[in-house]
Design an enzyme around this catalytic site. Sequence first.
Site, PDB file in Angstrom:
ATOM      1  N   LYS A 192      -2.243   1.910  -7.913  1.00 32.51           N
ATOM      2  CA  LYS A 192      -0.876   1.375  -7.863  1.00 32.51           C
ATOM      3  C   LYS A 192      -0.817   0.020  -8.573  1.00 32.51           C
ATOM      4  O   LYS A 192       0.063  -0.222  -9.380  1.00 32.51           O
ATOM      5  CB  LYS A 192      -0.434   1.231  -6.403  1.00 32.51           C
ATOM      6  CG  LYS A 192       0.948   0.648  -6.248  1.00 32.51           C
ATOM      7  CD  LYS A 192       1.438   0.677  -4.808  1.00 32.51           C
ATOM      8  CE  LYS A 192       2.840   0.079  -4.728  1.00 32.51           C
ATOM      9  NZ  LYS A 192       3.380   0.105  -3.354  1.00 32.51           N
ATOM     10  N   GLU A 198     -12.888  -1.698  -7.221  1.00 25.71           N
ATOM     11  CA  GLU A 198     -13.695  -0.477  -7.261  1.00 25.71           C
ATOM     12  C   GLU A 198     -13.205   0.464  -8.368  1.00 25.71           C
ATOM     13  O   GLU A 198     -14.000   1.034  -9.120  1.00 25.71           O
ATOM     14  CB  GLU A 198     -13.623   0.258  -5.917  1.00 25.71           C
ATOM     15  CG  GLU A 198     -14.185  -0.502  -4.722  1.00 25.71           C
ATOM     16  CD  GLU A 198     -13.113  -1.306  -3.991  1.00 25.71           C
ATOM     17  OE1 GLU A 198     -12.108  -1.708  -4.616  1.00 25.71           O
ATOM     18  OE2 GLU A 198     -13.316  -1.530  -2.786  1.00 25.71           O
ATOM     19  N   GLY A 254       0.856   2.605  -0.911  1.00 25.60           N
ATOM     20  CA  GLY A 254      -0.358   3.299  -1.352  1.00 25.60           C
ATOM     21  C   GLY A 254      -0.708   4.475  -0.463  1.00 25.60           C
ATOM     22  O   GLY A 254      -0.875   5.601  -0.935  1.00 25.60           O
ATOM     23  N   ARG A 255      -0.729   4.265   0.852  1.00 22.18           N
ATOM     24  CA  ARG A 255      -1.127   5.338   1.774  1.00 22.18           C
ATOM     25  C   ARG A 255      -0.052   6.407   1.939  1.00 22.18           C
ATOM     26  O   ARG A 255      -0.257   7.410   2.608  1.00 22.18           O
ATOM     27  CB  ARG A 255      -1.523   4.750   3.122  1.00 22.18           C
ATOM     28  CG  ARG A 255      -0.480   3.861   3.744  1.00 22.18           C
ATOM     29  CD  ARG A 255      -1.066   3.067   4.902  1.00 22.18           C
ATOM     30  NE  ARG A 255      -0.133   2.055   5.399  1.00 22.18           N
ATOM     31  CZ  ARG A 255      -0.038   0.834   4.892  1.00 22.18           C
ATOM     32  NH1 ARG A 255      -0.819   0.482   3.871  1.00 22.18           N
ATOM     33  NH2 ARG A 255       0.820  -0.040   5.382  1.00 22.18           N
ATOM     34  N   GLU A 341      -4.138   1.541   8.727  1.00 22.68           N
ATOM     35  CA  GLU A 341      -3.688   0.511   7.778  1.00 22.68           C
ATOM     36  C   GLU A 341      -2.203   0.204   8.012  1.00 22.68           C
ATOM     37  O   GLU A 341      -1.727  -0.880   7.707  1.00 22.68           O
ATOM     38  CB  GLU A 341      -3.922   0.956   6.335  1.00 22.68           C
ATOM     39  CG  GLU A 341      -3.772  -0.162   5.318  1.00 22.68           C
ATOM     40  CD  GLU A 341      -4.320   0.186   3.941  1.00 22.68           C
ATOM     41  OE1 GLU A 341      -3.578   0.795   3.144  1.00 22.68           O
ATOM     42  OE2 GLU A 341      -5.481  -0.150   3.661  1.00 22.68           O
ATOM     43  N   LYS A 479     -10.992  -8.303   0.351  1.00 21.04           N
ATOM     44  CA  LYS A 479     -11.081  -8.330  -1.115  1.00 21.04           C
ATOM     45  C   LYS A 479     -11.458  -9.739  -1.586  1.00 21.04           C
ATOM     46  O   LYS A 479     -12.311  -9.925  -2.446  1.00 21.04           O
ATOM     47  CB  LYS A 479      -9.739  -7.922  -1.727  1.00 21.04           C
ATOM     48  CG  LYS A 479      -9.409  -6.447  -1.593  1.00 21.04           C
ATOM     49  CD  LYS A 479      -8.041  -6.145  -2.224  1.00 21.04           C
ATOM     50  CE  LYS A 479      -7.667  -4.688  -2.062  1.00 21.04           C
ATOM     51  NZ  LYS A 479      -6.330  -4.358  -2.580  1.00 21.04           N
TER      52      LYS A 479
END
Length: 522
Positions: A192, A198, A254-255, A341, A479
């Site tokens: 996104k 990663e 995102g999820r 999340e 992060k």
Amino acid sequence: MEQINSTKEWQELNNYRNKINLKELFNSDPNRAKDFAIRTQHLYYDFSRQLIDRKVFELLLKLADKAKLKEKISSMFAGEKINKTENRAVLHTALRSFSSTEVNEVLSKIEQFSCKVISGGHLGATGKKLKNIISIGIGGSYLGPEYLAQALRPYAIKGMNLRFIANVDGSDFAEKTIDLNPEETLFIVVSKTFTTAETMKNAETAKKWILKALNNHPESILKHFAAVSTAKEKATAFGIAPENIFGFWDWVGGRFSATSAVGAVPLSLYLGFECFKIILHGASFMDEHFKNTSFEKNIPVICGLIDIWNINFLGFKTRALLPYFQGLSKLPAHTQQVEMESNGKMVDIEGRPVGFDTGEVVFGEPGTNGQHSFYQLIHQGTQTIPCDFIGFIKSQYNLNEDGITHHEELMANFFAQPDALAFGHKNFPGNRPSSSLLLEELNPFTAGLLLSWTEHRAAVKGFIWGINSFDQFGVELGKVLGLKIREEIIKNHKNKDYKVSKESYPASHVALNSFFEKKLPS
Ligand code: F6P
């Protein structure tokens, strides 16, 4: 707005936490099995083995009204910016309503691209057909699509295979590519933000892998890379051709993005675009059920309310998701992100600390495997873990058996386990809550339906708890700390004697410094 745990409705539930005994409830209420179940097109939801009676059910519905759940659901579907901390709408439902021009345009572009690749209209740089699809992404850019890919393997187009690379651990890339011919491989970089470390690391390695194998053929990136992102300019900067970049929008979390291009691109290449469209129809079916059904018959609402009863009033902080179908083996992992999340938050949407538990630890494995792993604790442990069982009338495979079939063996356990939990057996205490979902068969429609059910169940809890289920600042800290230690590693690369100090890393300085020396601490 007052916090939900200071309302009269919450207090009434708190006062009503009397010992509920399932055996007694079923003995005293001959209609319980029928009344505590919902039959809607495509599925049957049985919550009769949950530790609730008619009074609790009524009080939970009152709690939903007090929390203005109906208004909050309407605001979400209306595209209001309910994700206040990021000032964004939450409109993953628009991805499958087939009523948005911009969504339909992206879907049409995906249809054309996937048809060209599958038909050989889009070949690799050396003229070979592209049959190995590798989706590079993590979190919501991976878990939902992988759940759907695993669930729908029987629907895969012959000759097409789909793999996912998520972890920055190089073994993920190595093992997913070791047996592939680069000339036949297409990478889809799914991110996104197009900044996740990663994913960017794996994308760079994929680029090197292709260029090396194709001797820097000038069309290597053009023919062997596509991208899915809201950050088109970053994907272009990576070198991906504009016609191979598929967008989505910041109002897709995102999820919650599996029904966006995040899932559409890899799954259309693997299953065919028409198959992916059926997934959208299944998700849309559950969206409509969620949006339009009165709460006493609304499956995601009742699931969310029962979760709140179990978490906040009965004190059960974990939940087991137990799909009796191997094809759903990746649903628990996707559900973990959607639930944990979304709702692992300690402040409410106004930024006030919450005075009650939010979120829950979700885990699970397909039945019957889990029975030979963690069911001992679920049946006889000192802690109670509410369970969700999912079963199907039909199998996806016909093994031409005689006598009792594999599927019937599986379903015998699907029916037995909830009763053993509820009513006990010999020295099984029983009175352990569960719900069961029964569907006709696992197909693109029901796979999409289950995706939507998962999304809305989590949203219901956030709406009632008064938290923001749609941001994820908690993951940003990880992060940032990761980047700090990454800088230390780079310093050690430049100066082999470089060590971190005990003051900077009171806990990890020993191990980190010995890692620099490539050996265990002495
Ligand atoms: O886990 C944090 C997170 O931001 C998730 O919400 C998201 O799905 C994942 O990382 C990947 O983010 P992106 O799609 O931007 O690479």
